[in-house]
Design an enzyme around this catalytic site. Structure first.
Site, mmCIF file in Angstrom:
data_model
loop_
_atom_site.group_PDB
_atom_site.id
_atom_site.type_symbol
_atom_site.label_atom_id
_atom_site.label_comp_id
_atom_site.label_asym_id
_atom_site.label_seq_id
_atom_site.Cartn_x
_atom_site.Cartn_y
_atom_site.Cartn_z
ATOM 1 C CG ASP A 419 -2.147 0.800 1.104
ATOM 2 O OD1 ASP A 419 -2.301 1.457 0.044
ATOM 3 O OD2 ASP A 419 -2.973 0.799 2.032
ATOM 4 C CG ASP A 511 -7.425 4.649 -0.778
ATOM 5 O OD1 ASP A 511 -7.382 3.403 -0.842
ATOM 6 O OD2 ASP A 511 -6.698 5.304 -0.022
#
Ligand SMILES: *[C@@H]1O[C@H](CO)[C@@H](O)[C@H](O)[C@H]1NC(C)=O
Ligand SMILES: *[C@@H]1O[C@H](CO)[C@@H](O)[C@H](O)[C@H]1NC(C)=O
Ligand SMILES: *[C@@H]1O[C@H](CO)[C@@H](O)[C@H](O)[C@H]1NC(C)=O
Ligand SMILES: *[C@@H]1O[C@H](CO)[C@@H](O)[C@H](O)[C@H]1NC(C)=O
Ligand SMILES: *[C@@H]1O[C@H](CO)[C@@H](O)[C@H](O)[C@H]1NC(C)=O
Ligand SMILES: *[C@@H]1O[C@H](CO)[C@@H](O)[C@H](O)[C@H]1NC(C)=O
Ligand SMILES: *[C@@H]1O[C@H](CO)[C@@H](O)[C@H](O)[C@H]1NC(C)=O
Ligand SMILES: *[C@@H]1O[C@H](CO)[C@@H](O)[C@H](O)[C@H]1NC(C)=O
Ligand SMILES: *[C@@H]1O[C@H](CO)[C@@H](O)[C@H](O)[C@H]1NC(C)=O
Ligand SMILES: *[C@@H]1O[C@H](CO)[C@@H](O)[C@H](O)[C@H]1NC(C)=O
Ligand SMILES: *[C@@H]1O[C@H](CO)[C@@H](O)[C@H](O)[C@H]1NC(C)=O
Ligand SMILES: *[C@@H]1O[C@H](CO)[C@@H](O)[C@H](O)[C@H]1NC(C)=O
Length: 740
Positions: A419, A511
């Site tokens: 991430d 996201d």
């Protein structure tokens, strides 16, 4: 049976019969080196029907330049001989030069009408009738910046390069990595080659003219697809390197086969990864996580992977779980396995704070990225200034893996979620990670980072790729297998680059905000990923809505209806639920997204979709195997199968009409048109004409078995339980995976 099926698609016929016998079509030269003033241009036949061009001013490449291309490619007419810098013709720019490789020809031409200096390159495809079709040529109006333009903007040798190619208003451009812009055709776009959360620009594309192109540079820069000119810019580099290949117009599977032979083929995924992967922002501790497995067990809902998200460590850069919250990791993974059979994945961030035990060693060993200004700090998060690991350094990759191995792998957590590793800082363009409204949206300059492999400007696009490489190398070392062999375990990455599909690694779209428009846009993101070569693509399904990454998103959802559309995920490459479901509360982090958390009424619906995903296992296995073997795409934009058989598809794709940006084929037999608006009970779908003049081949609506001809709009019932899916051929063939 199979052949009959293929014949129904006109383009399959052309891709099979149009493929020439490679050995009879072997390139007639190892290439030419054009010396022209301070510039050298090396043009070589490359792979099947392709050429590779490398150009440099003054100094030749030293062989250490970063390349994302296989040399030799994985397939091609020559017997595995890499080209290196060899060539058999030296050329000074006078008179024409012509080379042929299979169906593709490169010729030199003059930018000046009198033909005195034939220094520009043009690429053509030879057709079955012997004629030649122009694919791409260097842009050369007389009074303009040179089509191969170099400039020296900094103090050193590294230069900026801008290469321009002629195009016209009709060319369509597919791929270019992913941007959350809802477009499948990138014509008209100017795309910065800089990574952010949700933004993975990657210079690989397929053209409607029937060629594929790779700008093989790790530099930051720009891609520009304007009316008359396509231009690629590397802002700081020591070499220009690009490759082109061709296929008959409309034969996108052949283009993908040839492109992926250059950039990489996906291995076979582990069977479990085709099931349901469950993730939430976030499970906080061991007891909660074991309870999650217990719940999946008790609800009798199959699950193949459970994910531990960020902030599970004591300090950033520990690359281990906080023992205060996760006291017995091996017991936990064993328990999860017993209860569900599921694998576990844990999040890792590239950031290291000086609170981490690893900081001092990494600093001493030179394993952290630096900055020109010295301290190396490029961002702050959760109250700590951070430096990022320098994953471009092989020693740093080994260090990272060693921590992961000891802290997770040996305790049964063998899959890793990469991430925030977009490069430079933590990949949030404007937000500065929400620390303070006063420092959000400040137009601060891009992190001027120095890595083992170069500067952020010159090799920054390598950064996320190098993380995928780190996990790949580590997992391969641990399992005693080689790259390309079937994967036992996976990584999941927010970013990637040219050829990322070669790793045991999935890419997700970052996201995304929890609004319907975003859901609609996500389909085009997946379809652009496909055209770039990435097949293992996923998004934060979030079941109810998409991931709400911040409280701002949750606020946007205030008052939204509770209607669930969990179903899109069934029919993307990887079914992965993640998110802090945005519900009607102030704090997005408190909402659950487990299949049973949407109320008793909705649980059976969600369960039935998850079960359907598992029932489709033979079909998924077949399409993932094809992807592995030939690069044939899994999620398929409609132009891939129907641009030749349905003029409406060709035209609507050009316009980026919703029909072509929000509807797609999932493998060869399923057409998916996810519901992208709230509160609907019926859904209109355009069914493409399937070809060879055969408008009667029926599409069958999955839920009613009603059949429809192609080439028309139909309206079908679309209650929550029914993701709009149509199939071609028999249902039995789909369910058994007998589809190629
Ligand atoms: C391709 O052509 C060569 C030379 O004409 C011939 O020897 C070879 O058998 C052919 N291969 C195939 C697979 O047709
Ligand atoms: C350039 O190459 C051509 C063809 O090989 C040759 O005739 C000519 O003399 C060369 N010119 C120079 C300046 O070397
Ligand atoms: C290569 O083949 C092309 C097309 O047949 C031909 O025009 C060209 O002269 C050949 N080049 C060489 C160096 O033999
Ligand atoms: C220049 O070259 C092109 C292609 O080889 C040819 O068609 C054209 O006639 C040439 N022009 C002159 C002025 O020689
Ligand atoms: C684990 O997390 C849950 C959810 O936040 C919380 O209710 C529970 O008290 C925590 N347990 C421990 C041992 O920290
Ligand atoms: C994998 O093993 C090789 C050979 O021992 C080693 O050089 C490399 O650093 C290892 N990679 C990782 C990421 O641990
Ligand atoms: C296309 O889809 C977007 C996103 O769902 C929607 O806002 C727009 O109204 C649609 N356009 C048409 C013409 O249906
Ligand atoms: C949404 O669901 C929650 C929990 O099931 C319920 O309390 C709420 O009333 C629902 N809101 C709407 C707008 O239906
Ligand atoms: C959906 O339907 C519900 C109930 O009829 C209504 O309250 C809500 O406003 C509708 N939402 C939208 C976006 O139309
Ligand atoms: C068209 O499809 C029908 C039904 O699938 C089939 O029987 C027929 O042979 C096809 N015709 C052509 C020309 O492909
Ligand atoms: C549709 O056909 C399949 C078999 O192809 C069958 O299993 C299913 O029950 C049928 N559905 C309906 C609604 O008739
Ligand atoms: C199908 O619907 C779209 C969008 O509503 C429309 O533009 C198109 O003309 C329709 N096509 C046919 C064949 O009716």
């Amino acid at each position: 049976m199979v052949l009959q099926w293929l014949a129904a698609f006109g383009l399959f016929v052309s891709s099979v019969s149009g493929r020439l016998n490679s050995s009879s079509m072997a390139p007639n030269s190892t290439g030419f080196l054009m010396k022209h003033g301070f510039e050298s241009v090396l043009v070589q036949p490359y792979g099947e029907d392709g050429f590779r061009v490398r150009a440099w001013p003054f100094r030749p490449p030293n062989g250490n330049e970063i390349s994302f291309l296989y040399d030799p490619p994985l397939e091609g007419p020559e017997n595995g001989e890499p080209h290196g810098m060899s060539y058999d013709i030296k050329y000074n720019g006078t008179g024409p030069m012509v080379l042929q490789n299979g169906n593709t020809i490169v010729k030199t031409f003059s930018p000046i009408a009198d033909n005195t200096s034939m220094t520009r390159l043009a690429f053509y495809r030879t057709e079955s009738d012997g004629s030649e079709t122009l694919l791409l040529n260097e842009y050369s109006p007389i009074k303009s910046l040179n089509s191969r333009y170099y400039s020296w903007d900094g103090p050193g040798y590294e230069f900026s390069a801008a290469f321009s190619f002629a195009t016209d208003a009709d060319e369509q451009v597919y791929g270019t990595g992913t941007q959350a812009d809802g477009m499948v055709n990138k014509k008209g776009m100017v795309i910065d080659l800089i990574n952010f959360n949700t933004h993975i620009p990657t210079p690989v594309y397929m053209s409607s003219r029937g060629y594929g192109f790779v700008w093989n540079s790790a530099a930051e820069g720009q891609m520009e697809f304007s009316t008359l000119r396509n231009r690629f810019t590397s802002r700081s580099t020591t070499l220009v390197d690009y490759a082109i290949t061709s296929a008959p117009t409309g034969d996108y599977d052949s283009l993908q086969r040839k492109l992926s032979a250059m950039t990489g083929r996906a291995p076979q995924p582990p069977a479990w990864s085709l099931g349901y992967l469950h993730s939430k922002l976030r499970y906080e501790n061991q007891s909660e996580f074991i309870q999650l497995a217990q719940d999946f067990h008790d609800y009798n809902i199959p699950v193949s992977m459970l994910v531990i998200d960020y902030q599970s460590w004591a300090a950033q850069g520990d690359w281990g779980l906080d023992p205060a919250l996760w006291p017995n990791v091996s017991y936990m993974s064993q328990r999860v396995k017993e209860l569900t059979g599921a694998e576990i994945m844990a999040s890792l961030w590239p950031s290291v704070s000086d609170k981490s035990d690893n900081y001092e060693t990494m600093q001493i060993e030179g394993l952290l990225a630096a900055t020109r200004s010295g301290p190396g700090v490029t961002d702050s998060w959760n109250g700590s200034y951070i430096r990022n690991i320098d994953s471009t350094n092989p020693e740093a990759r080994a260090f990272l893996w060693n921590r992961l191995r000891v802290n997770y792998y040996q305790n049964g957590i063998k899959n890793f979620w990469i991430d925030q590793a977009d490069g430079g800082n933590l990949g949030e363009a404007y937000q500065n990670n929400g620390q303070s409204t006063y420092i959000e949206s400040i137009p601060y300059p891009f992190a001027d980072v120095l890595y083992h492999a170069g500067t952020q400007m010159s090799i920054g696009k390598l950064y996320p790729w190098a993380h995928q490489q780190a996990i790949e190398e580590g997992q391969r070392n641990a399992t005693g297998s080689e790259m390309g062999q079937p994967c036992e375990y996976l990584s999941l990455s927010r970013s990637g680059y040219i050829g990322s599909q070669r790793f045991c690694s999935m890419i997700w779209s970052g996201d995304s905000t929890s609004v319907w428009e975003t859901l609609a846009n996500q389909v085009a993101v997946g379809l652009s990923a496909a055209a770039t070569g990435w097949g293992w693509w996923t998004l934060d399904i979030g079941m109810h809505y998409l991931h709400a990454g911040s409280k701002a998103c949750a606020n946007e959802m205030q008052g939204a209806s509770n209607q669930t559309r969990p179903c899109l995920g069934v029919a993307i490459s990887i079914l992965r639920n993640h998110g802090s479901r945005a519900c009607n509360t102030q704090d997005a982090y408190t909402c659950d997204n487990e299949p049973w958390s949407y109320g008793q009424k909705n649980t059976p619906t969600i369960k039935s979709y998850i079960n359907l995903r598992y029932q489709l296992a033979p079909y998924l296995k077949a399409v993932f195997s094809q992807f592995h073997e030939t690069g044939r795409m899994i999620m398929r934009p409609l132009y891939m199968d129907f641009s030749q058989t349905d003029p409406a598809i060709a035209e609507l794709t050009r316009q980026n009409a919703n029909i072509t940006t929000q509807t797609y084929m999932f493998g060869p037999r399923l057409l998916i048109s996810p519901v992208t608006r709230p509160n609907v009970t019926t859904w209109e779908v355009y069914l493409p004409n399937t070809g060879a003049g055969n408008v009667t081949r029926p599409w069958t609506y999955w839920w009613t078995n009603q059949t429809y001809a192609g080439g028309m709009n139909v309206t079908v019932p679309a209650p929550l339980e029914h993701l709009p899916v149509f199939h071609l051929g028999s249902r039995a063939d789909v369910m058994s995976g007998n589809v190629f």
